[in-house]
Design an enzyme around this catalytic site. Structure first.
Site, PDB file in Angstrom:
ATOM      1  N   LEU A  72       8.368   3.468   1.894  1.00  0.00           N
ATOM      2  CA  LEU A  72       7.889   2.514   0.888  1.00  0.00           C
ATOM      3  C   LEU A  72       6.513   1.975   1.237  1.00  0.00           C
ATOM      4  O   LEU A  72       5.704   1.706   0.348  1.00  0.00           O
ATOM      5  CB  LEU A  72       8.905   1.393   0.707  1.00  0.00           C
ATOM      6  CG  LEU A  72      10.219   1.830   0.067  1.00  0.00           C
ATOM      7  CD1 LEU A  72      11.193   0.654  -0.025  1.00  0.00           C
ATOM      8  CD2 LEU A  72      10.000   2.462  -1.294  1.00  0.00           C
ATOM      9  N   ALA A  75       4.152   4.518  -0.002  1.00  0.00           N
ATOM     10  CA  ALA A  75       4.030   4.420  -1.463  1.00  0.00           C
ATOM     11  C   ALA A  75       3.128   3.250  -1.864  1.00  0.00           C
ATOM     12  O   ALA A  75       2.251   3.392  -2.718  1.00  0.00           O
ATOM     13  CB  ALA A  75       5.418   4.267  -2.098  1.00  0.00           C
ATOM     14  N   GLU A  76       3.319   2.086  -1.230  1.00  0.00           N
ATOM     15  CA  GLU A  76       2.512   0.923  -1.604  1.00  0.00           C
ATOM     16  C   GLU A  76       1.061   1.086  -1.152  1.00  0.00           C
ATOM     17  O   GLU A  76       0.141   0.646  -1.832  1.00  0.00           O
ATOM     18  CB  GLU A  76       3.090  -0.376  -1.046  1.00  0.00           C
ATOM     19  CG  GLU A  76       2.323  -1.577  -1.566  1.00  0.00           C
ATOM     20  CD  GLU A  76       3.076  -2.891  -1.490  1.00  0.00           C
ATOM     21  OE1 GLU A  76       2.458  -3.920  -1.790  1.00  0.00           O
ATOM     22  OE2 GLU A  76       4.274  -2.903  -1.154  1.00  0.00           O
ATOM     23  N   GLU A  77       0.844   1.738  -0.033  1.00  0.00           N
ATOM     24  CA  GLU A  77      -0.532   2.005   0.422  1.00  0.00           C
ATOM     25  C   GLU A  77      -1.268   2.848  -0.622  1.00  0.00           C
ATOM     26  O   GLU A  77      -2.410   2.560  -0.988  1.00  0.00           O
ATOM     27  CB  GLU A  77      -0.495   2.733   1.770  1.00  0.00           C
ATOM     28  CG  GLU A  77      -1.851   3.029   2.336  1.00  0.00           C
ATOM     29  CD  GLU A  77      -2.393   1.933   3.231  1.00  0.00           C
ATOM     30  OE1 GLU A  77      -3.412   2.178   3.882  1.00  0.00           O
ATOM     31  OE2 GLU A  77      -1.814   0.831   3.281  1.00  0.00           O
ATOM     32  N   SER A  80      -1.771   0.683  -3.889  1.00  0.00           N
ATOM     33  CA  SER A  80      -2.744  -0.390  -3.710  1.00  0.00           C
ATOM     34  C   SER A  80      -4.163   0.155  -3.658  1.00  0.00           C
ATOM     35  O   SER A  80      -5.061  -0.354  -4.339  1.00  0.00           O
ATOM     36  CB  SER A  80      -2.447  -1.177  -2.433  1.00  0.00           C
ATOM     37  OG  SER A  80      -1.220  -1.849  -2.544  1.00  0.00           O
TER      38      SER A  80
END
Length: 154
Positions: A72, A75-77, A80
């Protein structure tokens, strides 16, 4: 808002002229971030699609498999950074506000590669879908990340 001191996002001109691989090389220079600590390496970077890889080694859970939280974080990296590439960083920032994922296959070694695709771009929100695959190309996790766009007042 204090930004990372090494943050040097590509200019609009660079986004239009550099290859996704050249842009990725610029993004791998940020030290002292969670992405760097996890070993995330950008492979291709663009406004609507990003690809990065992450080693399983060093990111395992006690049971020996790649930690779901590391998936996760990858995924967020991607979401963003992708969101930031669609903003004017002198006036706006993007922050993750919703992240969900489904882990469909365990990984015990090698690398995973995440591919993020911009699913929705609005004035105050962006939504990204992320597929994470193992070295054999098999889907291991599916994620969705929503980033809010915030004006910095500059």
């Amino acid at each position: 808002m204090t930004l990372h001191p090494d943050l040097l996002f590509p200019t609009a001109h660079e986004l239009d002229t550099l290859t996704p691989e050249a842009l990725a090389g610029r993004m791998n220079a940020l030290q002292g971030t969670l992405g760097a600590r996890l070993g995330i390496e950008f492979v291709q970077v663009g406004r609507e699609r990003l690809v990065a890889r992450m080693p399983v080694e060093g990111n395992r859970q006690p049971a020996g498999r790649l930690h779901g939280g590391a998936n996760l974080a990858l995924a967020e990296e991607l979401a963003s950074v992708g969101s930031w590439l669609n903003l004017d960083p002198a006036r706006q920032v993007a922050v993750g506000v919703d992240l969900s994922g489904t882990h469909v296959r365990g990984v015990t070694d090698g690398w995973v590669t995440g591919e993020a695709t911009l699913a929705y771009r609005g004035r105050s929100m962006m939504v990204w879908t992320v597929e994470i695959r193992d070295d054999r190309g098999r889907v291991t996790s599916l994620a969705r990340c929503t980033c809010n766009v915030i004006a910095t007042g500059a």
